[in-house]
Design a protein around this motif. Structure first.
Motif, mmCIF file in Angstrom:
data_model
loop_
_atom_site.group_PDB
_atom_site.id
_atom_site.type_symbol
_atom_site.label_atom_id
_atom_site.label_comp_id
_atom_site.label_asym_id
_atom_site.label_seq_id
_atom_site.Cartn_x
_atom_site.Cartn_y
_atom_site.Cartn_z
ATOM 1 N N ARG A 1 0.840 -1.193 0.000
ATOM 2 C CA ARG A 1 0.000 0.000 0.000
ATOM 3 C C ARG A 1 0.877 1.245 0.000
ATOM 4 N NH1 ARG A 1 -5.250 -0.399 0.431
ATOM 5 N NH2 ARG A 1 -5.359 1.821 0.970
ATOM 6 N N THR A 2 0.553 2.170 -0.877
ATOM 7 C CA THR A 2 1.274 3.432 -0.981
ATOM 8 C C THR A 2 0.276 4.574 -0.868
ATOM 9 O OG1 THR A 2 1.043 3.596 -3.391
ATOM 10 C CG2 THR A 2 2.900 2.305 -2.559
ATOM 11 N N TRP A 3 0.773 5.799 -0.963
ATOM 12 C CA TRP A 3 -0.127 6.956 -0.877
ATOM 13 C C TRP A 3 -1.101 7.010 -2.044
ATOM 14 C CZ3 TRP A 3 -0.259 10.395 -4.874
ATOM 15 C CH2 TRP A 3 0.842 10.404 -5.741
ATOM 16 N N PHE A 4 -0.760 6.379 -3.182
ATOM 17 C CA PHE A 4 -1.647 6.447 -4.344
ATOM 18 C C PHE A 4 -2.483 5.189 -4.536
ATOM 19 C CE2 PHE A 4 2.627 5.235 -5.927
ATOM 20 C CZ PHE A 4 2.345 3.993 -6.486
ATOM 21 N N THR A 5 -2.369 4.226 -3.635
ATOM 22 C CA THR A 5 -3.134 2.987 -3.792
ATOM 23 C C THR A 5 -4.628 3.254 -3.850
ATOM 24 O OG1 THR A 5 -1.430 1.707 -2.650
ATOM 25 C CG2 THR A 5 -3.624 0.724 -2.792
ATOM 26 N N VAL A 6 -5.114 4.118 -2.967
ATOM 27 C CA VAL A 6 -6.552 4.402 -2.915
ATOM 28 C C VAL A 6 -7.039 5.048 -4.198
ATOM 29 C CG1 VAL A 6 -6.247 6.694 -1.885
ATOM 30 C CG2 VAL A 6 -8.355 5.414 -1.453
ATOM 31 N N LEU A 7 -6.156 5.673 -4.955
ATOM 32 C CA LEU A 7 -6.552 6.336 -6.198
ATOM 33 C C LEU A 7 -6.840 5.327 -7.311
ATOM 34 C CD1 LEU A 7 -3.945 9.248 -6.179
ATOM 35 C CD2 LEU A 7 -6.291 9.276 -5.347
#
Length: 365
Positions: free
Chosen positions: A264-270
């Motif tokens: 999971r990274t900061w852009f995963t939710v995107l």
């Protein structure tokens, strides 16, 4: 909500961070590719990067779409999601893009044609056709070679026409069908240190070849908007170029997927909002063309090219965020409960004609 109602709700499947990361990074490449196109006319380096990305970014998009379409089986619920998640957004955004063109170009007579998708809208037409035919592809023993055969036929057919973007639908079909045949273990093989080490020199070599051919290679070969005759080649050339471009796209897609992070990274939710970014970014890209944003000479310098890239990445990232999704959900993911028949309740008594004979015999006793 009462406790018993919560207990009855089926648990939502947990999203895989790897595929959400892949979706986000793919849509970033799509946006960058569109943003880089005006820079290719005066920069060999920009052209090389552009050609490399265009060789695989839409094939990767189609392949991942196919992988997530494996469960499509014409069930009422899935047909409903196909209509609300693909058909309705297509109708809304195709109309919106037409009105936008009329306003921006001061051309009130520009026709609205739902059979001739404009700009990025071709992918929704393709996605609908691909997904609605999914049961057929899954029933075949060798679906990928057959799909590749259709792509070859499209490449050698100059009279296929632009209706429903059939040229592109058939040209990118093999990637979607390949995605249908893939399993999680296939992606696991790419998510290894060895695969990443192999992918790096392969990608660098592809970029080097792109830099070499940049002065004379026509990017139209990668768009698949028409047959090979439109590129000045004889029809028989499509029999060779289609499999070759297919193999190249798969190689670069594998290199790309090997470097997609699995955590999971900061852009995963995107990754859950890529359809929003795809549908909306076209307005920004076309605005840059209509109002000549690229006329500034500084943008065609190395620093300017980096600035364009940063703006494209930032813009597509913002379009995938929660607030944007909340605003446009009513057209991208409409519920439309009013438009569909209510599914029968499982606790309703069955008609006598649907009761099994052994059940009737049990009742008679």
């Amino acid at each position: 909500m009462p406790h018993e109602d919560v207990a009855r709700e089926p648990a939502r499947p947990r999203r895989d961070a790897y595929f959400d990361n892949a979706k986000y990074l793919t849509i970033v490449l799509v946006a960058c590719g569109h943003a880089w196109e005006p820079l290719t006319y005066g920069s060999r380096a920009a052209t090389a990067v552009y050609l490399t990305v265009y060789a695989f970014h839409m094939p990767a998009f189609a392949l991942v779409s196919g992988y997530f379409s494996r469960s499509f089986d014409m069930a009422p619920g899935r047909l409903r999601r196909l209509l609300t998640g693909v058909v309705v957004p297509y109708l809304v955004f195709e109309t919106a893009y037409t009105l936008f063109y009329r306003w921006a170009q001061d051309d009130p007579g520009y026709p609205l044609s739902l059979l001739d998708p404009w700009y990025v809208m071709w992918f929704l037409v393709a996605l609908f056709i691909w997904r609605i035919t999914t049961p057929v592809w899954l029933a075949l023993r060798h679906p990928v070679p057959i799909a590749l055969g259709f792509a070859v036929l499209a490449a050698v057919s100059p009279d296929l026409g632009g209706d429903l973007a059939l040229q592109r639908v058939l040209s990118f079909l093999p990637y979607f069908v390949l995605g249908l045949t893939l399993r999680a273990e296939h992606f696991q093989r790419l998510r290894t240190r060895r695969a990443r080490l192999v992918a790096l020199p392969a990608a660098v070599a592809a970029l080097g070849v792109a830099y070499w051919v940049a002065p004379w290679f026509d990017a139209g070969w990668l768009y698949h908007r028409g047959s090979v005759t439109g590129q000045g080649a004889p029809r028989w050339a499509g029999v060779l170029t289609t499999p070759a471009l297919f193999a190249l796209a798969l190689l670069l897609t594998a290199c790309f997927l090997a470097w997609v992070p699995g955590r999971r990274t900061w852009f995963t939710v995107l990754g859950a909002g890529t359809m929003y970014g795809y549908l909306l970014h076209g307005f920004l890209i076309k605005s840059s063309r209509f109002w000549d944003w690229y006329d500034h000479p500084w943008l065609h310098t190395p620093l300017g090219e980096l600035a364009v890239t940063a703006i494209a990445v930032t813009g597509i990232t913002l379009l995938c965020t929660g607030p944007v999704r909340a605003v446009f959900r009513f057209v991208v993911e409409p519920r439309m409960d009013w438009a569909f028949a209510r599914p029968p309740r499982t606790d309703e008594p069955q008609p006598a004609s649907q009761v099994r004979p052994d059940a009737r015999a049990q009742e008679s006793r």
